[in-house]
Design a protein around this motif. Structure first.
Motif, PDB file in Angstrom:
ATOM      1  N   LYS A 122       4.120   0.346  -6.590  1.00 26.06           N
ATOM      2  CA  LYS A 122       2.735  -0.021  -6.887  1.00 26.06           C
ATOM      3  C   LYS A 122       2.159   0.873  -7.980  1.00 26.06           C
ATOM      4  CE  LYS A 122       0.023   2.974  -3.806  1.00 26.06           C
ATOM      5  NZ  LYS A 122      -1.076   3.004  -2.839  1.00 26.06           N
TER       6      LYS A 122
ATOM      7  N   VAL B 196      -3.300  -2.661  -9.319  1.00 27.80           N
ATOM      8  CA  VAL B 196      -3.925  -2.409  -8.025  1.00 27.80           C
ATOM      9  C   VAL B 196      -5.434  -2.351  -8.213  1.00 27.80           C
ATOM     10  CG1 VAL B 196      -1.913  -1.204  -7.082  1.00 27.80           C
ATOM     11  CG2 VAL B 196      -3.679   0.093  -8.308  1.00 27.80           C
ATOM     12  N   SER B 197      -6.152  -2.314  -7.116  1.00 31.97           N
ATOM     13  CA  SER B 197      -7.606  -2.241  -7.199  1.00 31.97           C
ATOM     14  C   SER B 197      -8.032  -0.857  -7.676  1.00 31.97           C
ATOM     15  CB  SER B 197      -8.233  -2.537  -5.836  1.00 31.97           C
ATOM     16  OG  SER B 197      -8.048  -1.450  -4.959  1.00 31.97           O
TER      17      SER B 197
ATOM     18  N   ASP C 125      -7.567   2.281  -5.406  1.00 34.45           N
ATOM     19  CA  ASP C 125      -6.245   2.801  -5.071  1.00 34.45           C
ATOM     20  C   ASP C 125      -6.019   4.130  -5.793  1.00 34.45           C
ATOM     21  OD1 ASP C 125      -3.177   3.111  -5.429  1.00 34.45           O
ATOM     22  OD2 ASP C 125      -3.354   1.496  -3.948  1.00 34.45           O
TER      23      ASP C 125
ATOM     24  N   GLN D  85      -3.396  -6.361  -1.770  1.00 32.79           N
ATOM     25  CA  GLN D  85      -2.433  -5.368  -1.324  1.00 32.79           C
ATOM     26  C   GLN D  85      -2.212  -5.492   0.177  1.00 32.79           C
ATOM     27  OE1 GLN D  85      -2.963  -0.708  -1.274  1.00 32.79           O
ATOM     28  NE2 GLN D  85      -2.198  -1.334  -3.292  1.00 32.79           N
TER      29      GLN D  85
ATOM     30  N   GLY E  76       0.791  -1.218   0.000  1.00 35.70           N
ATOM     31  CA  GLY E  76       0.000   0.000   0.000  1.00 35.70           C
ATOM     32  C   GLY E  76       0.824   1.268   0.000  1.00 35.70           C
TER      33      GLY E  76
END
Length: 613
Positions: free
Chosen positions: A526, A531-532, A535, A555, A521
């Protein structure tokens, strides 16, 4: 109130005590270094494994092996031209392997020398659970794996990710076809030439059972994490599944988001950061830019607080970029490696930053001494207390804060000189082999990844330096000078300027299944990963994210780089223990469930004589 030389030294003594506390971990853990760091944030996991303790009672594996039938160039070989071979280093550990039909875990080496699979890896725990054979393959051109005689530009053209992926596939099928000890039982007739040792490796590879019936799962972190994902994408039949940790699958030339995530981490209360901390550093960075513009570095004597004094006076824009990159690099390292045993952590930095203004109360300085630093001199036109947060935090990165080391600031001496050596280190350098030239070549040629301060975003605490530390000085000038490429404009690109690496692998468009992608995170990498959608760095830099149903994304909350790759409780045996968070445990559980699913198919068919290779 200003701060004179004596007060600054007293402040250094105060924070040398803080540094001593920060040093309270394993003796093997390295102290901070003020050497140039911009290019050295790579091969992170192997660096950590080298100093994390090998657990008592766990046998250290034997020496490395070498695969002698690796191809120098996978893409120019044909029946019309003989293929050149070379010897690639690998490690094999069969202590858990339950033999025929049991899985094989392949640990992918990256941009530095590779060691054997370690008990400090989560992969090790999974191998023990599943009875897996553990392998690690060193990346071409790193460590002792040398397909050419030197590191000239002519040789480095063979240092590419497609060549590395082809190495992995060729090695995988070498192992799968290698002879094994004589088999017994109803399927003994299926084993070719039982007991024959394979001359393609040294020591000769002789497995205790055939590997033809095993599922293969690839593991990698950072650049090797991207390789793990790309291996599943480009060669889906070679492996059953892959776990890609902190994988920058969307490379970009100007990696401006890195600094933004650093700022977000410094503002994160869960890590000991705060908005006050990040804001103070942003203001101090701006004050430094103003001070430099006013001439603070233009004289022979440094007119700044000692921790901010350059090693040499910057002579041009490239030197200034090196100076700013060195300063920014300290904070980048702290965030990227946060809570992984190497202090200072974000909490240490922010404690120093928040306390810094208080240390100036009652200082000895007067208007005439506001500019005094390591070498004396005066420049009474700005208050040094504005620089206090940056100077105090930077002092933490010197082994002795009361006598801080200077900041590298020569583009030619500090940055380019180490990259111009076109010779490999002497054979036998093992895990100490140099790798800077190789990795910068890959960055210049394929990926970029050059970390700049150019983002104007509010969460970039170093944006005041962006006019100097931009993609020109951090990227183009480095590549052109290191490899004598005066016409260099950027990594290889296709139509519309899209990087060839994005065209080759698809960026965030991942349509293969059996792939687990984990990020941290508060890991700067990242921003180039998957990532989702919630994010802040979702689809950062461009590239629509499209994932197949069999791609799992997770994550580690507030986690740093590759945090999920380490074994449970890996950092709890330090003098200042770092406990696994609930998010680390949840992520491990997800990885374990997915790996169990990846190997399940082979377990179900392995007993029937169905070969997986």
């Amino acid at each position: 109130v200003g701060l004179g030389v004596n007060s600054w030294l007293q402040l250094g003594d105060l924070y040398s005590a803080r540094v001593a506390v920060a040093r309270g971990l394993d003796a093997a853990a390295p102290a901070p270094s003020r050497s140039f760091t911009r290019r050295r944030r790579h091969h992170h996991v192997q660096r950590s494994l080298e100093w994390l303790r090998w657990p008592d009672g766990v046998a250290v594996p034997v020496n490395a092996s070498y695969y002698h039938d690796a191809l120098v160039d996978h893409f120019s070989s044909s029946i019309a031209s003989p293929s050149r071979r070379w010897s690639q280093r690998f490690y094999i550990d069969d202590r858990f392997w339950c033999g025929r039909g049991c899985p094989i875990f392949l640990y992918i080496g990256g941009e530095g020398p590779q060691g054997p699979p370690s008990p400090q890896l989560f992969m090790w725990s999974l191998a023990q659970k599943h009875g897996a054979l553990m392998l690690a393959l060193e990346h071409r051109f790193y460590g002792e794996s040398r397909p050419t005689v030197d590191l000239s530009v002519a040789s480095l053209r063979l240092l590419t990710s497609p060549q590395a992926l082809a190495d992995l596939v060729r090695f995988r099928y070498f192992v799968a076809s290698s002879p094994s000890a004589p088999a017994t039982g109803p399927h003994a007739f299926l084993q070719p030439e039982p007991g024959r040792q394979d001359p393609a490796s040294s020591p000769p590879l002789l497995l205790k059972a055939s590997a033809r019936y095993s599922a293969w799962v690839a593991f990698g972190g950072s650049y090797p994490g991207a390789l793990a994902a790309w291996l599943k994408i480009k060669y889906p039949a070679a492996i059953t599944g892959a776990v890609a940790s902190s994988a920058p699958v969307y490379p970009e030339f100007d990696f401006e988001q890195y600094a933004q995530v650093v700022g977000a981490a410094l503002a994160e209360p869960a890590l000991g950061g705060s908005a006050k901390c990040a804001g103070a550093l942003r203001s101090a960075a701006a004050a430094l830019a103003v001070s430099v513009a006013a001439g603070a570095l233009s004289l022979d004597k440094c007119l700044l607080p000692a921790p901010l004094c350059p090693c040499t006076r910057p002579a041009d824009r490239r030197d200034m970029a090196t100076y700013y990159a060195s300063l920014m690099g300290y904070f980048q390292d702290a965030v990227q490696y946060n809570l992984q045993g190497r202090r200072p952590y974000v909490s240490d930095i922010c404690a120093a930053v928040v306390a810094a203004p208080l240390a100036y109360a009652g200082g000895e300085g007067t208007a005439a001494t506001h500019g005094q630093g390591r070498e004396g001199g005066s420049l009474p036109t700005w208050p040094l207390e504005q620089l206090a947060p940056l100077a105090t935090a930077t002092a933490l990165f010197s082994p002795n804060a009361s006598a801080p080391e200077c900041v590298p600031s020569s583009f030619i001496q500090d940055e380019i000189a180490p990259l111009t050596n076109s010779s490999f280190d002497d054979a036998g350098c093992d895990l100490d082999c140099a790798s800077d030239r190789q990795w910068i070549w890959q960055s210049c040629n394929e990926f970029g990844f050059f970390q700049t301060a150019s983002s104007p975003a509010a969460d970039n605490p170093f944006s005041a330096w962006g006019a100097v530390l931009d993609v020109e000085t951090a990227g183009r000038d480095v590549c052109a000078s290191a490899f004598d490429l005066p016409g260099y404009v950027g990594p290889a690109a296709g139509p519309g300027g899209r990087l060839t690496a994005l065209n080759e692998y698809g960026g965030r468009r991942i349509l293969e299944s059996n792939l687990t992608i984990i990020t941290g995170g508060k890991d700067p990498w990242k921003a180039l990963g998957v990532v989702s959608s919630t994010d802040p760095f979702f689809e950062a830099g461009g590239g629509t994210q499209v994932l197949a149903e069999g791609v799992a994304v997770a994550q580690v909350a507030a986690g740093a780089h590759c945090r999920d790759m380490y074994a449970p409780a890996a950092f709890e045996d330090l003098s200042n223990p770092v406990q696994d968070t609930a998010s680390v445990r949840e992520t491990h559980a997800l990885i374990a469930d997915n790996v169990a699913r990846y190997v399940g198919y082979a377990r179900s068919v392995g007993g029937t004589g169905v070969a997986m290779a």
